[in-house]
Write an enzyme that holds these catalytic residues in place. Structure first.
Site, mmCIF file in Angstrom:
data_model
loop_
_atom_site.group_PDB
_atom_site.id
_atom_site.type_symbol
_atom_site.label_atom_id
_atom_site.label_comp_id
_atom_site.label_asym_id
_atom_site.label_seq_id
_atom_site.Cartn_x
_atom_site.Cartn_y
_atom_site.Cartn_z
ATOM 1 N N ASP A 47 1.046 -0.931 0.044
ATOM 2 C CA ASP A 47 0.305 -0.156 0.024
ATOM 3 C C ASP A 47 0.952 1.469 0.365
ATOM 4 O O ASP A 47 1.925 1.384 0.872
ATOM 5 C CB ASP A 47 -0.888 0.189 1.005
ATOM 6 N N ASN A 57 -12.297 4.836 11.556
ATOM 7 C CA ASN A 57 -14.043 4.494 11.563
ATOM 8 C C ASN A 57 -13.971 3.257 10.819
ATOM 9 O O ASN A 57 -15.385 2.328 11.167
ATOM 10 C CB ASN A 57 -14.947 5.062 11.274
ATOM 11 N N ARG A 58 -13.363 2.614 10.857
ATOM 12 C CA ARG A 58 -13.004 1.372 9.975
ATOM 13 C C ARG A 58 -11.888 0.691 9.641
ATOM 14 O O ARG A 58 -11.670 -0.581 9.452
ATOM 15 C CB ARG A 58 -14.562 1.306 9.126
ATOM 16 N N CYS A 172 -18.183 24.822 -21.001
ATOM 17 C CA CYS A 172 -18.922 26.539 -20.924
ATOM 18 C C CYS A 172 -20.328 26.904 -19.965
ATOM 19 O O CYS A 172 -20.302 27.802 -19.224
ATOM 20 C CB CYS A 172 -20.114 26.650 -22.232
ATOM 21 N N CYS A 445 -12.827 -7.960 -25.560
ATOM 22 C CA CYS A 445 -11.826 -7.915 -24.577
ATOM 23 C C CYS A 445 -10.249 -7.013 -25.109
ATOM 24 O O CYS A 445 -9.905 -8.683 -25.131
ATOM 25 C CB CYS A 445 -11.924 -7.946 -23.484
#
Lengths: 612, 550
Positions: A47, A57-58, A172, A445
């Protein structure tokens, strides 16, 4: 009976296996815990992020004291406490780095993704395909989540189906005729903020990520769009802020309102009154100053506006605007010129909230709270522990089945069938878990089935640089593309290039496709694109056409089953790289069985009238 | 400045920490979570998982009840326990380690078994808002259910049993204003526009508009005007029946202007006309009062407001009056309109019209609710805020009332009595649901087995095959009593059940604990619709089934 026993024997299968966990965020934390408790003893986790308060919080392996540290490393230590016998290797690094090459991927029995952005997901998909390692992919958003299994040659790959693309707004509308809060927010975040605090490099980055602009327009033109004087020598920052307010919200709006053609069917905007500016300045000057001379972390808090759910009056917005300008220019002088919007940087949230609300004020649009602006500007996807916990359990069950398949070729397969599993929002409406059989690889694909990609573009105008950056890197997610036509190599990249080669390619980048030496790229050209880092190649068939009426002259359109690509507008991916903290976040694609392969994600039509 | 700024800083800090979840349930939901006192029964893998999720979310306090000590076995499957915990009270360890997850939550523990507590001190459960009850057998589920119905606590039961799991809720009544449905019905009132809307529409002189504006007349206005025009030619009636409705749509399309120079039949595609055709059905089938809401109107709780009635029911009664006395069949307007093709000005005009009508409707309902409370002896009218009424009016087409049967009622419904067996039969006979219906029966049989044998089936390695026979005979006698067939995978499933010996597998605990916490959050925040019935989770098949009649 073989069926149930096979899953039961999973613990033994896990013991000897090697798994790669990409991401140690919301899903990653839950996943690591479930892995080590399920008998996985050989785990590598990667990571690139560091821990933020909004993760706590998790992402339960992290504590407040870990804020600022590497997610991968802290997650490793915490997982080792749960199971001291496990062997865990942590890399605080970007999965796209060269060290994580195909051989690296080949050393694993299974790859498990807990990522937050499309670009990395596409990259891991390609690496897993190249290494022939099965991939378990996952994502959550609020109460919803999904787990999919990708096995080369057997099930579709992650890129077999186009994914919905993030919303984009006509240029725009953003510049001249906003009619919704988001239009003003995009303007403040992507045009005004970089204009005042960003530099060339940041500006270019913002350009790529930005939802508001056509990819084809060049930097210089964008810059000139917002006319602001430079700060005079010795001018106090607040005074300079007042000048900006007068010029951007007063003079520029007045000029725009005077363009009669534009306001035939709508109310012209009202320039910001000088009273509002004066009131804002008075609030800033009258504020209670703390005893210490520390640089405030937040402009709104410094002004006593502590409720992030409240909406500010125009005067309060003007005050926050001036305050933020002062703190940014004086307190962060070293970073001015390099700053970009960051949802975890309170000053940039303050500035964008104030700047967008002042613009809304001029256009008669409702103001938004800083909480809302932060969410909209930062593309924040909500996230909770519960869904991540459920998803991690499902990922590990799928991983166990994959490993058992390797051990038991004789199994009838009924129980070891991989499933795509959706966690639904509202179990009362149906089933909490919805599972479907993964589809076979999509023959169209270009990633796993080598299908040809067709690109329509104006080859007289499109430069090689735009082809490489916007088409190959962004729309087709190549990491290090090499471009060859016939026997001529037009472009390659990588660290090992000689200085003179680099210069040659840099010069070629500025040439239009039709003007390339040797084998120019024109109508009917077959371009070979190769990426050695991903072990992937694609044949690109080029179709030249002139832009249609109202189309960006430097348009392009990529056809075929291309993910995250939006014809004609430059093909931006999901926003990413904004100091991202939500490794568990993904736009969950909600699909019912049989609704698959419906075609590229459509942008919701912009309904209000626009003067284009 | 000290205190005030400390409070502000703490609130900012919480905003940051809980940011991602506040985006789901809002400041209000978070506030409710932060005042909730939760009790956890059973600190095993499933219980720890469930409680962890709530501590991270920021409940006010937790109390962990577990009478066992940490053994070697727990280290392998409970993420909270490490070697230093060996021999200690599991409740104490779990409480101490959870505390580290979130400093603003206060934790306590009770080192007694939940069963002892229920038997000896049932009033222990007074004062909890929610009880998470994990790994309880049926008999104690019944008991807890009865205790908590009296104390007013809601209960979420969660159980992991090898590769199977069960989750269910018990509460006598749970009402939800913010049910957050996926599909919201539009209340546009094009069929019966109120006077201001009708007047606004009639002021449009479509003929005289320039082409650009013509293409940006909001479809709401188009529908109202064109319906008026239609009525003139149809005896004052709106389109009736399929054929007329088709004709009306054709009529709408025919009103598009032709592009200059284009031949007959090529219309200048106006997005607004397309939207008008798409939404024309609101003229003949406007969303009146949904049948569910009509049922609530007739509910005794709505008809007899007492001083004990919740504000939910007071508002329901007031809305009922609104529909009957004021609006002639329409619910109060929610006060929002969907995005539609229009010029900004026209859109804003329309938004203002709908907003002010919504405010007016809310005022009426609020006044009536206050009147109702004023004439109710013992009720306090001042306790009802207009904000609550506004929220109720805004969501009133989608509010929910859930009344959960007790565990005993549910089990008797399925397992005893021939009257219910047809439901179970239908589950067992359908290929889709048979396996998980069987799992439900089988887990019940495991509890029965324990009652007679004193241990769960498969508890001892050398008795597994014997226990398989025992469980099978309980299941088949239950099935034959009810006259139901068995299923092909029965043998495999019973083998699997006995093989695990009632152990908790971590993957299953993560899923079951996650679901338990999710339902707990729905109950505490009073948002979204919690699960009714019993959810069966089957990790062998990656499926769930909800059992229960609704």
């Amino acid at each position: 009976m073989s069926g149930t026993c096979s899953v039961s024997g999973a613990r033994e299968a896990c013991l000897g296996s090697r798994v790669l966990c990409v991401g140690a965020g919301g899903i990653g934390c839950e996943l690591l815990k479930t892995l080590v408790l399920s008998g996985f003893s050989n785990i590598t986790v990667i990571d690139m992020d560091t821990i933020e308060v909004s993760n706590l919080n998790r992402q339960f392996l992290f504590r407040r004291r870990h804020v600022g540290q590497s997610k991968a490393k802290v997650a490793r230590e915490a997982s080792l406490r749960i199971n001291p016998k496990a062997k865990i290797v942590a890399h605080h690094a970007n999965i796209k780095e060269d060290q994580f090459d195909v051989d690296f991927f080949k050393s694993f029995d299974c790859v498990l993704n807990g990522l937050d952005n499309l670009e990395a997901r596409r990259h891991v998909n390609r690496m897993a395909l190249a290494a022939s390692v099965p991939l378990v992919e996952s994502g959550t958003a609020g109460y919803r989540g999904q787990v999919t299994v990708h096995i080369k040659g057997e099930t579709e790959c992650f890129e077999c189906q186009p994914k919905p693309i993030p919303k984009k707004y006509p240029v725009c509308t953003i510049r001249n005729t906003p009619d919704k809060p988001i239009h003003c927010i995009v303007w403040a975040k992507d045009l005004l903020f970089p204009r005042l605090f960003g530099g060339e490099a940041v500006g270019a980055e913002a350009e790529r990520e930005d939802e508001g602009k056509n990819g084809g327009e060049d930097e210089g033109k964008d810059r000139s769009d917002i006319e602001v004087s430079e700060r005079a020598e010795g001018q106090p920052a607040v005074e300079y802020g007042c000048v900006v307010l007068r010029e951007v919200y007063g003079d520029a709006i007045a000029r725009l309102a005077a363009v009669e053609d534009m306001w035939k069917d709508r109310e012209p905007p009202t320039p910001l009154s000088s009273d509002v500016i004066a009131a804002g300045r008075a609030i800033v000057q009258g504020r209670a100053r703390g005893g210490d001379d520390k640089v405030p972390t937040s402009a709104s808090l410094a002004l006593g506006l502590s409720d992030s759910h409240a909406t500010w009056s125009a005067e309060q917005s003007a005050a926050v605007f001036l305050m933020a300008v002062e703190i940014l220019l004086d307190g962060h002088a070293d970073r001015v010129g390099k700053l970009g919007f960051d949802k975890e940087f309170p000053l940039s949230v303050d500035f964008v909230t104030a700047a967008s609300n002042l613009r809304s004020h001029c256009y008669g649009i409702e103001p938004k709270s800083s909480f809302d602006v932060k969410g909209m500007a930062g593309n924040i996807i909500h996230a909770i522990a519960t869904t991540n916990a459920i998803i991690s359990g499902l990922i590990v069950l799928e991983a166990q089945k994959l490993l058992l398949r390797g051990l038991r070729q004789d199994d009838d397969g009924a129980t070891l069938t991989p499933w795509t599993t959706f966690v639904q929002h509202n179990p009362t409406g149906g089933r909490l878990l919805q599972r479907i059989k993964p589809l076979p690889p999509n023959p169209k694909c270009y990633v796993c089935s080598k299908a040809q990609v067709v690109m329509e573009a104006n080859t007289g105008l499109m430069t090689l640089g735009r082809l490489v950056d916007d088409v190959l890197r962004k729309a087709l997610a190549f990491a290090e593309p090499t471009v060859t036509v016939g026997s001529t190599m037009h472009y390659e990249c990588g660290d090992d290039l000689e200085e003179d080669e680099r210069e040659r390619y840099d010069a070629l980048r500025k040439r239009s496709l039709g003007d390339l030496p040797g084998d120019p790229i024109g109508h009917g050209s077959l371009v070979q694109v190769e990426d050695f880092s991903q072990e992937m190649s694609v044949e690109l068939l080029v179709c030249h056409r002139e832009p249609r009426e109202g189309e960006d002259p430097d348009f392009f359109e990529v056809k075929g089953e291309v993910k995250g690509q939006d014809g004609g507008r430059g093909g931006e991916d999901e926003p990413e790289g904004e100091g991202d903290s939500d490794s568990d976040d993904l736009c969950v694609v909600e699909e019912a069985v049989g609704e698959k392969r419906k075609g590229a994600g459509q942008e919701e039509p912009a309904k209000r009238q626009r003067a284009s | 400045m000290g205190d005030a700024s400390a409070v502000a800083r703490e609130s900012q800090d919480k905003d940051k920490r809980y940011d991602r979840q506040i985006r789901i349930w809002g400041k209000d939901g978070q506030r409710k979570l932060e005042t909730a006192n939760v009790c956890l029964l059973g600190a095993g893998p499933t219980g720890s998982e469930a409680m962890k999720n709530l501590v991270l979310g920021g409940v006010s306090s937790y109390t962990i009840v577990d009478g066992t000590k940490v053994t070697e076995r727990d280290l392998g499957n409970n993420f909270l326990m490490d070697k230093s915990s060996l021999g200690q009270s599991k409740a104490e360890c779990c409480s101490r380690l959870l505390q580290d997850f979130n400093e603003s939550v206060s934790g306590r523990f009770v080192a007694e078994t939940p069963e002892q507590l229920m038997d000896a001190k049932p009033d222990f459960f007074d004062g909890f808002d929610l009880v998470l009850a994990t790994q309880l057998t049926s008999a104690y589920q019944h008991k807890l259910c009865d205790i908590c119905r009296k104390s007013g606590a809601r209960v979420v039961f969660g159980r992991s049993y090898g590769l199977f799991g069960l989750v269910r809720i018990s509460a006598s009544e749970h009402t939800v204003v913010e049910s957050k449905p996926d599909n919201v019905l539009l209340h546009l009132r094009v069929k019966d526009p109120w006077p201001e809307l009708a007047e606004y529409a009639s002021n449009f002189d479509l003929e005289s508009l320039d082409d650009m504006t013509y293409k940006h007349v909001p479809y709401v206005v188009l529908l109202i005007k064109l319906a008026e025009a239609w009525k003139l030619g149809h005896g004052g009636n709106l389109p009736q029946g399929r054929a007329e409705q088709r004709d009306f749509k054709a009529f709408v399309r025919s009103q598009q202007r032709r592009r200059r120079g284009e031949p007959e039949g090529v219309a200048d595609e106006g997005e607004n006309f397309r939207e008008a055709v798409e939404n024309a059905h609101y003229l003949w089938s406007p969303p009146g009062v949904p049948s569910e809401i009509s049922r609530y109107f007739a509910d005794p709780a709505c008809e007899e407001i007492t001083s004990a009635s919740s504000h939910f029911w007071v508002c329901m009664a007031a809305v009922k009056d609104f529909v009957a006395e004021r609006s002639g069949g329409a619910l109060p307007l929610p006060g929002s309109i969907p995005d539609m093709t229009a010029t900004t000005d026209l859109y804003l005009d329309l938004k203002r019209l709908y907003d002010s009508k919504a405010e007016e409707d809310c005022d009426w309902v609020f006044d009536r609710a206050i009147q109702i409370l004023s004439r109710t002896p013992g009720a306090d009218p001042s306790a009802l805020g207009r904000d609550y009424v506004k929220g109720f009016c805004k969501n009133c087409a989608h509010v929910k009332v859930l009344r959960f049967p007790t565990v005993r009622q549910e089990q008797e419904g399925f397992l005893g009595g021939a009257s219910q067996s047809s439901y179970l039969q239908s589950l067992l006979l359908s290929e889709d649901t048979a396996e998980n219906a069987f799992v439900y029966l089988m887990l019940h049989a495991a509890d029965r087995f324990r009652q007679t044998h004193g241990h769960f089936p498969g508890k001892f390695d050398d008795g597994v095959q014997e226990d398989v026979g025992g469980v099978k005979s309980i299941v088949s006698s239950a099935l034959s009593e009810a006259g139901l067939p068995t299923i092909p995978v029965a043998e495999e499933y019973v083998q699997e059940l006995c093989r695990c010996g009632a152990g908790e597998i971590h993957t299953v605990a993560a899923v079951v604990g996650g679901i338990v916490a999710e339902e707990a959050i729905k109950l505490l925040t009073e948002q979204f619709v919690p699960l009714s019935g019993t959810l069966v989770y089957n990790a062998i098949r990656s499926t769930t089934l909800r059992i229960g009649k609704f």
